[in-house]
Motif scaffolding. Structure first.
Motif, PDB file in Angstrom:
ATOM      1  N   VAL A 182      -3.522  -2.779  15.230  1.00  0.00           N
ATOM      2  CA  VAL A 182      -3.374  -1.536  15.996  1.00  0.00           C
ATOM      3  C   VAL A 182      -2.450  -0.528  15.304  1.00  0.00           C
ATOM      4  CG1 VAL A 182      -3.887  -2.608  18.212  1.00  0.00           C
ATOM      5  CG2 VAL A 182      -1.524  -2.568  17.366  1.00  0.00           C
ATOM      6  N   TRP A 183      -1.610  -0.986  14.405  1.00  0.00           N
ATOM      7  CA  TRP A 183      -0.657  -0.055  13.783  1.00  0.00           C
ATOM      8  C   TRP A 183      -0.670  -0.031  12.257  1.00  0.00           C
ATOM      9  CZ3 TRP A 183       2.335  -2.940  10.632  1.00  0.00           C
ATOM     10  CH2 TRP A 183       2.644  -4.252  10.997  1.00  0.00           C
ATOM     11  N   LEU A 184      -1.428  -0.895  11.602  1.00  0.00           N
ATOM     12  CA  LEU A 184      -1.346  -1.008  10.147  1.00  0.00           C
ATOM     13  C   LEU A 184      -1.779   0.282   9.447  1.00  0.00           C
ATOM     14  CD1 LEU A 184      -0.609  -2.803   7.773  1.00  0.00           C
ATOM     15  CD2 LEU A 184      -2.972  -3.635   7.732  1.00  0.00           C
ATOM     16  N   ASP A 185      -2.834   0.948   9.957  1.00  0.00           N
ATOM     17  CA  ASP A 185      -3.264   2.195   9.317  1.00  0.00           C
ATOM     18  C   ASP A 185      -2.161   3.244   9.334  1.00  0.00           C
ATOM     19  OD1 ASP A 185      -5.721   1.168   8.716  1.00  0.00           O
ATOM     20  OD2 ASP A 185      -6.775   2.108  10.402  1.00  0.00           O
ATOM     21  N   GLU A 186      -1.444   3.333  10.439  1.00  0.00           N
ATOM     22  CA  GLU A 186      -0.365   4.322  10.540  1.00  0.00           C
ATOM     23  C   GLU A 186       0.805   3.957   9.605  1.00  0.00           C
ATOM     24  OE1 GLU A 186      -0.880   7.011  12.066  1.00  0.00           O
ATOM     25  OE2 GLU A 186      -2.695   6.379  13.139  1.00  0.00           O
ATOM     26  N   VAL A 187       1.102   2.671   9.512  1.00  0.00           N
ATOM     27  CA  VAL A 187       2.158   2.226   8.594  1.00  0.00           C
ATOM     28  C   VAL A 187       1.758   2.512   7.149  1.00  0.00           C
ATOM     29  CG1 VAL A 187       3.255   0.161   7.632  1.00  0.00           C
ATOM     30  CG2 VAL A 187       3.218   0.506  10.095  1.00  0.00           C
ATOM     31  N   ALA A 189      -0.223   4.836   5.996  1.00  0.00           N
ATOM     32  CA  ALA A 189      -0.155   6.272   5.719  1.00  0.00           C
ATOM     33  C   ALA A 189       1.290   6.727   5.539  1.00  0.00           C
ATOM     34  CB  ALA A 189      -0.826   7.048   6.853  1.00  0.00           C
ATOM     35  N   ALA A 190       2.194   6.227   6.379  1.00  0.00           N
ATOM     36  CA  ALA A 190       3.603   6.625   6.276  1.00  0.00           C
ATOM     37  C   ALA A 190       4.226   6.104   4.983  1.00  0.00           C
ATOM     38  CB  ALA A 190       4.379   6.106   7.495  1.00  0.00           C
ATOM     39  N   ILE A 191       3.892   4.872   4.604  1.00  0.00           N
ATOM     40  CA  ILE A 191       4.402   4.331   3.337  1.00  0.00           C
ATOM     41  C   ILE A 191       3.871   5.153   2.164  1.00  0.00           C
ATOM     42  CG2 ILE A 191       4.264   2.370   1.753  1.00  0.00           C
ATOM     43  CD1 ILE A 191       4.418   0.518   4.155  1.00  0.00           C
ATOM     44  N   GLY A 192       2.588   5.489   2.208  1.00  0.00           N
ATOM     45  CA  GLY A 192       2.013   6.303   1.131  1.00  0.00           C
ATOM     46  C   GLY A 192       2.692   7.649   1.004  1.00  0.00           C
ATOM     47  N   ALA A 193       2.995   8.293   2.121  1.00  0.00           N
ATOM     48  CA  ALA A 193       3.669   9.596   2.078  1.00  0.00           C
ATOM     49  C   ALA A 193       5.065   9.483   1.488  1.00  0.00           C
ATOM     50  CB  ALA A 193       3.741  10.183   3.494  1.00  0.00           C
ATOM     51  N   GLY A 194       5.749   8.398   1.786  1.00  0.00           N
ATOM     52  CA  GLY A 194       7.120   8.241   1.300  1.00  0.00           C
ATOM     53  C   GLY A 194       7.228   7.839  -0.154  1.00  0.00           C
ATOM     54  N   LEU A 195       6.131   7.286  -0.718  1.00  0.00           N
ATOM     55  CA  LEU A 195       6.209   6.769  -2.087  1.00  0.00           C
ATOM     56  C   LEU A 195       5.373   7.553  -3.109  1.00  0.00           C
ATOM     57  CD1 LEU A 195       6.130   2.901  -1.479  1.00  0.00           C
ATOM     58  CD2 LEU A 195       8.098   4.368  -1.917  1.00  0.00           C
ATOM     59  N   THR A 196       4.425   8.353  -2.659  1.00  0.00           N
ATOM     60  CA  THR A 196       3.588   9.062  -3.625  1.00  0.00           C
ATOM     61  C   THR A 196       3.762  10.569  -3.603  1.00  0.00           C
ATOM     62  OG1 THR A 196       1.711   9.197  -2.089  1.00  0.00           O
ATOM     63  CG2 THR A 196       1.839   7.261  -3.520  1.00  0.00           C
ATOM     64  N   GLU A 197       4.393  11.100  -2.597  1.00  0.00           N
ATOM     65  CA  GLU A 197       4.610  12.543  -2.529  1.00  0.00           C
ATOM     66  C   GLU A 197       6.020  12.905  -2.976  1.00  0.00           C
ATOM     67  OE1 GLU A 197       3.525  14.035   1.282  1.00  0.00           O
ATOM     68  OE2 GLU A 197       1.548  13.071   1.276  1.00  0.00           O
ATOM     69  N   THR A 198       6.710  11.945  -3.588  1.00  0.00           N
ATOM     70  CA  THR A 198       8.061  12.169  -4.097  1.00  0.00           C
ATOM     71  C   THR A 198       8.146  11.618  -5.518  1.00  0.00           C
ATOM     72  OG1 THR A 198       8.840  10.053  -3.226  1.00  0.00           O
ATOM     73  CG2 THR A 198       9.083  11.980  -1.796  1.00  0.00           C
ATOM     74  N   SER A 199       9.253  11.921  -6.185  1.00  0.00           N
ATOM     75  CA  SER A 199       9.484  11.406  -7.541  1.00  0.00           C
ATOM     76  C   SER A 199      10.837  10.719  -7.556  1.00  0.00           C
ATOM     77  CB  SER A 199       9.460  12.556  -8.560  1.00  0.00           C
ATOM     78  OG  SER A 199       9.718  12.072  -9.854  1.00  0.00           O
ATOM     79  N   SER A 200      10.846   9.477  -8.013  1.00  0.00           N
ATOM     80  CA  SER A 200      12.085   8.707  -7.989  1.00  0.00           C
ATOM     81  C   SER A 200      12.069   7.651  -9.085  1.00  0.00           C
ATOM     82  CB  SER A 200      12.253   8.038  -6.621  1.00  0.00           C
ATOM     83  OG  SER A 200      13.316   7.109  -6.637  1.00  0.00           O
ATOM     84  N   ALA A 201      13.267   7.291  -9.556  1.00  0.00           N
ATOM     85  CA  ALA A 201      13.407   6.209 -10.526  1.00  0.00           C
ATOM     86  C   ALA A 201      13.508   4.852  -9.839  1.00  0.00           C
ATOM     87  CB  ALA A 201      14.641   6.431 -11.398  1.00  0.00           C
ATOM     88  N   SER A 202      13.562   4.844  -8.515  1.00  0.00           N
ATOM     89  CA  SER A 202      13.640   3.588  -7.783  1.00  0.00           C
ATOM     90  C   SER A 202      12.370   2.771  -8.013  1.00  0.00           C
ATOM     91  CB  SER A 202      13.815   3.865  -6.286  1.00  0.00           C
ATOM     92  OG  SER A 202      13.911   2.667  -5.561  1.00  0.00           O
TER      93      SER A 202
END
Length: 327
Positions: A182-187, A189-202
């Motif tokens: 019930v929630w995996l698709d939303e998780v 999408a949120a993970i994708g936004a936090g990791l691919t729309e930014t630039s980081s050395a982490s």
């Protein structure tokens, strides 16, 4: 052969000449200036004789008399090698420019050494600057922002997982059991936004667990700056919700990469065996901290565990995930 040195008054070049010409004249090979050769410059030179010009006859001279008159204008020198040299109006010796090969070579070597030293210092300076920038960038990753429960990952300009700031190396374990449907698709999408729309050395790696086993992206921790959105989406769509995830095995695999932070995203209460496995894993690596995102349920045991290992316990609902995405 003994030589003498003299300086040309016309071009200031240092010249060399056979010492036997001391006291006479010479011509500079560089500029053509005529100059007198000092007597004291060639103490071994000796003027053998000075021929006196005979009285010029009033009548035209015969060839023999002309030759004698020409010889009378000459001075005859004996060089240190014993050679007699005649110097006259048409026979002026040329002083050659002194060859200073060793001096020039030493100067060239010295210049190259200095240049190499300057380049080495410059290279070291650039390296130190890049190191400082890299270290500053890593500190920015770790201390980029303070966590806020209302922080929307879709609006963040810094790398995050469900709004959580990241350490220099992070393992994200997502429970993709059947109960998470019930929630995996939303998780995702949120993970994708936090990791691919930014630039980081982490450096981050995702470990999804379901009844089929463990699924990882990428194969080992990789800097967020090198992530591609299309590859992440393809991976997430390839992991379906099925069976019961193996949290203990997922955590054990993640700890092999020696993370400084583990983010556990779950939607169910872990079993007693899974909790024991979590405790053992973090006891073995005291440098790692544990963050837990509990979706649509609450767990006192996981709350206590995050407090023990320096992390955050974040309860979250599917409705909140939807509001973030719709913003």
């Amino acid at each position: 052969m003994s030589t003498l040195e003299l300086e040309c008054p016309g071009c200031d070049q240092v010249l060399e000449l056979d010492a036997g010409f001391a006291g006479g004249v010479c011509r500079c090979s560089n500029c053509g200036t005529l100059m007198t050769v000092p007597v004291e410059a060639g103490q071994t030179a000796e003027v053998v004789k000075q021929r006196q010009r005979p009285a010029r006859p009033d009548r035209p001279m015969t060839p023999g008399e002309a030759e004698a008159a020409a010889k009378a204008d000459e001075q005859v020198y004996t060089t240190t090698s014993g050679r007699e040299v005649r110097v006259g109006k048409t026979s002026i010796p040329t002083a050659q420019q002194k060859k200073r090969l060793m001096v020039r070579t030493a100067t060239a070597v010295g210049f190259i050494s200095v240049l190499a030293g300057v380049l080495a210092l410059a290279g070291m300076g650039v390296w130190m600057l890049s190191q400082a920038q890299r270290e500053a960038g890593e500190r920015t990753v770790i201390e980029a922002f303070e966590y806020s429960p209302g922080a929307n990952p879709y609006d963040q300009r810094l790398a995050n997982v469900l709004g959580l700031p990241l350490a220099e190396r992070v393992v994200v374990v997502v429970d993709a059991s059947a109960s998470s449907e019930v929630w995996l698709d939303e998780v995702n999408a949120a993970i994708g936004a936090g990791l691919t729309e930014t630039s980081s050395a982490s450096e981050v790696v995702l470990v999804y667990t379901n009844g089929d086993g463990l699924h990882m992206h990428p194969s080992q921790p990789r800097a967020v700056a090198r992530w591609r959105a299309d590859q992440l989406i393809a991976f997430q769509q390839g992991v379906s919700t099925a069976g019961e995830g193996w949290l203990d095995e997922a955590v054990a695999r993640g700890m092999q990469w020696l993370p400084r932070q583990m983010v556990l995203v779950v939607g169910r209460e872990p079993s007693e065996g899974e909790l024991v496995a979590l405790e053992r894993a973090f006891e073995a690596d005291a440098a790692a901290k544990l963050d837990v995102v509990a979706v649509d349920f609450d767990s006192a045991a996981l709350d206590d565990l995050t407090g023990t290992y320096g992390g955050r316990y974040v309860p979250m609902t599917r409705e909140q995930l939807v509001r973030w995405r719709e913003r």
